[in-house]
Design a protein around this motif. Structure first.
Motif, PDB file in Angstrom:
ATOM      1  N   ASP A  30     -27.860 -19.763 -20.023  1.00  0.00           N
ATOM      2  CA  ASP A  30     -28.991 -18.853 -19.838  1.00  0.00           C
ATOM      3  C   ASP A  30     -29.305 -18.643 -18.355  1.00  0.00           C
ATOM      4  N   VAL A  31     -29.245 -19.725 -17.582  1.00  0.00           N
ATOM      5  CA  VAL A  31     -29.517 -19.608 -16.149  1.00  0.00           C
ATOM      6  C   VAL A  31     -28.427 -18.785 -15.470  1.00  0.00           C
ATOM      7  N   LEU A  32     -27.164 -18.998 -15.859  1.00  0.00           N
ATOM      8  CA  LEU A  32     -26.078 -18.182 -15.324  1.00  0.00           C
ATOM      9  C   LEU A  32     -26.293 -16.712 -15.657  1.00  0.00           C
ATOM     10  N   ALA A  33     -26.704 -16.438 -16.892  1.00  0.00           N
ATOM     11  CA  ALA A  33     -26.944 -15.061 -17.310  1.00  0.00           C
ATOM     12  C   ALA A  33     -28.061 -14.433 -16.478  1.00  0.00           C
ATOM     13  N   ALA A  34     -29.139 -15.183 -16.273  1.00  0.00           N
ATOM     14  CA  ALA A  34     -30.239 -14.662 -15.459  1.00  0.00           C
ATOM     15  C   ALA A  34     -29.792 -14.424 -14.026  1.00  0.00           C
ATOM     16  N   SER A  35     -28.971 -15.324 -13.494  1.00  0.00           N
ATOM     17  CA  SER A  35     -28.500 -15.210 -12.117  1.00  0.00           C
ATOM     18  C   SER A  35     -27.701 -13.933 -11.910  1.00  0.00           C
ATOM     19  N   VAL A  36     -26.697 -13.708 -12.778  1.00  0.00           N
ATOM     20  CA  VAL A  36     -25.861 -12.520 -12.593  1.00  0.00           C
ATOM     21  C   VAL A  36     -26.634 -11.255 -12.921  1.00  0.00           C
ATOM     22  N   LEU A  37     -27.587 -11.347 -13.843  1.00  0.00           N
ATOM     23  CA  LEU A  37     -28.378 -10.167 -14.187  1.00  0.00           C
ATOM     24  C   LEU A  37     -29.276  -9.746 -13.025  1.00  0.00           C
ATOM     25  N   THR A  38     -29.886 -10.711 -12.340  1.00  0.00           N
ATOM     26  CA  THR A  38     -30.719 -10.338 -11.196  1.00  0.00           C
ATOM     27  C   THR A  38     -29.876  -9.705 -10.090  1.00  0.00           C
ATOM     28  N   VAL A  97     -12.437 -18.989 -11.933  1.00  0.00           N
ATOM     29  CA  VAL A  97     -13.052 -18.842 -13.251  1.00  0.00           C
ATOM     30  C   VAL A  97     -14.199 -17.840 -13.159  1.00  0.00           C
ATOM     31  N   ILE A  98     -14.192 -16.847 -14.028  1.00  0.00           N
ATOM     32  CA  ILE A  98     -15.322 -15.924 -14.096  1.00  0.00           C
ATOM     33  C   ILE A  98     -16.450 -16.643 -14.829  1.00  0.00           C
ATOM     34  N   MET A  99     -17.501 -16.996 -14.103  1.00  0.00           N
ATOM     35  CA  MET A  99     -18.605 -17.749 -14.687  1.00  0.00           C
ATOM     36  C   MET A  99     -19.689 -16.858 -15.273  1.00  0.00           C
ATOM     37  N   ALA A 100     -19.716 -15.608 -14.857  1.00  0.00           N
ATOM     38  CA  ALA A 100     -20.672 -14.660 -15.442  1.00  0.00           C
ATOM     39  C   ALA A 100     -20.303 -13.266 -14.975  1.00  0.00           C
ATOM     40  N   ALA A 101     -20.506 -12.297 -15.852  1.00  0.00           N
ATOM     41  CA  ALA A 101     -20.306 -10.893 -15.507  1.00  0.00           C
ATOM     42  C   ALA A 101     -21.472 -10.101 -16.068  1.00  0.00           C
ATOM     43  N   GLY A 102     -22.024  -9.234 -15.238  1.00  0.00           N
ATOM     44  CA  GLY A 102     -23.183  -8.464 -15.668  1.00  0.00           C
ATOM     45  C   GLY A 102     -23.026  -6.983 -15.389  1.00  0.00           C
ATOM     46  N   LEU A 103     -23.317  -6.169 -16.385  1.00  0.00           N
ATOM     47  CA  LEU A 103     -23.359  -4.715 -16.252  1.00  0.00           C
ATOM     48  C   LEU A 103     -24.788  -4.262 -16.475  1.00  0.00           C
ATOM     49  N   VAL A 104     -25.283  -3.403 -15.588  1.00  0.00           N
ATOM     50  CA  VAL A 104     -26.612  -2.819 -15.733  1.00  0.00           C
ATOM     51  C   VAL A 104     -26.487  -1.302 -15.686  1.00  0.00           C
ATOM     52  N   VAL A 105     -27.198  -0.619 -16.547  1.00  0.00           N
ATOM     53  CA  VAL A 105     -27.215   0.841 -16.531  1.00  0.00           C
ATOM     54  C   VAL A 105     -28.666   1.316 -16.443  1.00  0.00           C
ATOM     55  N   MET A 106     -28.903   2.266 -15.562  1.00  0.00           N
ATOM     56  CA  MET A 106     -30.226   2.858 -15.384  1.00  0.00           C
ATOM     57  C   MET A 106     -30.103   4.367 -15.452  1.00  0.00           C
ATOM     58  N   SER A 107     -31.052   4.996 -16.107  1.00  0.00           N
ATOM     59  CA  SER A 107     -31.038   6.450 -16.162  1.00  0.00           C
ATOM     60  C   SER A 107     -31.524   7.017 -14.831  1.00  0.00           C
TER      61      SER A 107
END
Length: 265
Positions: free
Chosen positions: A208-216, A45-55
């Motif tokens: 929210d905690v899952l989101a913070a986890s994958v975002l970090t 199961v995909i529990m969280a997916a995060g994409l980050v973009v930086m210039s």
């Protein structure tokens, strides 16, 4: 599924590359996933997916710091078991665009994630996921850089320690990971969240905690990939919590502050 983002156009995160009304920007992108197991006979199961973009600058490294942190993000987490198809569509769209429009695409131990993504069952008649397939095929030999595609950086194998946790690599390169998501704690948290969702124990499920986890993880991977590609530098040990909190403090009130914006898609 639930989505978190600070992008004006989350579906087209690299829009300024081709938008004639905006100044062209060079982007570094990173991807991070969290997995869970809902049962022995069930697919991962995909529990969280995060994409980050930086210039990033075209020719020289850009110095980053927590007080001046800037990045775009899109995070999705499930509201129920059975949303893999929706989430992988978000991942695939990001990879299709990122492969062609980012300067650098970073991922931590990507081969494992890409392999599982390609093995997940698809709805009958659905073709292979174009972005997942293309990036998966290219990842095996990142030294071969196809023209007009992003440079691929694996923050695990290219920086080391190989096959370790992203928090291990972060510490080795002067990043201070969030203690809540260090080492095995991150995956253990994702698995507990998966079990709570599968058993409908919503009181024990914190998106929210899952989101913070994958975002970090995605932010750490972006910084590490930028360092390896000589596009990002920092002058002293950099706190991931402070860096993420400066931009995305509203994602997880228990960990940062504010009120988390979230929408169901």
């Amino acid at each position: 599924m639930r989505a978190y983002s600070n992008l004006l156009r989350p579906d087209t995160p690299f829009g300024s590359v081709s938008d004639p009304w905006r100044r062209p920007t060079k982007w570094l992108a990173s991807m991070s996933l969290l997995w869970g197991e809902a049962g022995a006979d069930e697919p991962p199961v995909i529990m969280a997916a995060g994409l980050v973009v930086m210039s990033v600058h075209r020719t020289r490294p850009r110095t980053v710091s927590a007080p001046l942190a800037q990045f775009g993000y899109r995070v999705v987490v499930p509201d129920a078991i059975g949303e893999n198809d929706q989430i992988i569509k978000v991942i695939d769209d990001a990879l299709v665009q990122g492969r062609r429009e980012a300067e650098v695409l970073a991922w931590h131990n990507a081969a494992d994630d890409l392999h599982v993504l390609q093995q997940l069952p698809r709805p009958k008649g659905t073709p292979r996921y174009a972005g997942v397939t293309a990036v998966g095929e290219a990842w095996g030999d990142r030294a071969v850089h196809e023209r007009a595609t992003a440079r691929l950086v694996d923050s695990s194998h290219d920086l080391g320690p190989a096959a370790g946790y992203v928090s291990d690599t972060a510490v080795a390169h002067d990043l201070e990971p969030m203690k809540e998501f260090t080492g095995t704690a991150q995956q253990e948290g994702a698995q507990l969240a998966c079990e709570a969702l599968a058993e409908n124990r919503l009181g024990d499920y914190s998106p929210d905690v899952l989101a913070a986890s994958v975002l970090t993880s995605a932010v750490s991977t972006a910084l590490l990939g930028g360092k390896y590609a000589e596009r990002l530098v920092w002058r002293e040990p950099l706190s991931v919590a402070e860096f993420v909190g400066a931009v995305a403090w509203e994602v997880a009130p228990p960990l940062f502050s504010g009120v988390a914006p979230s929408v169901s898609e």
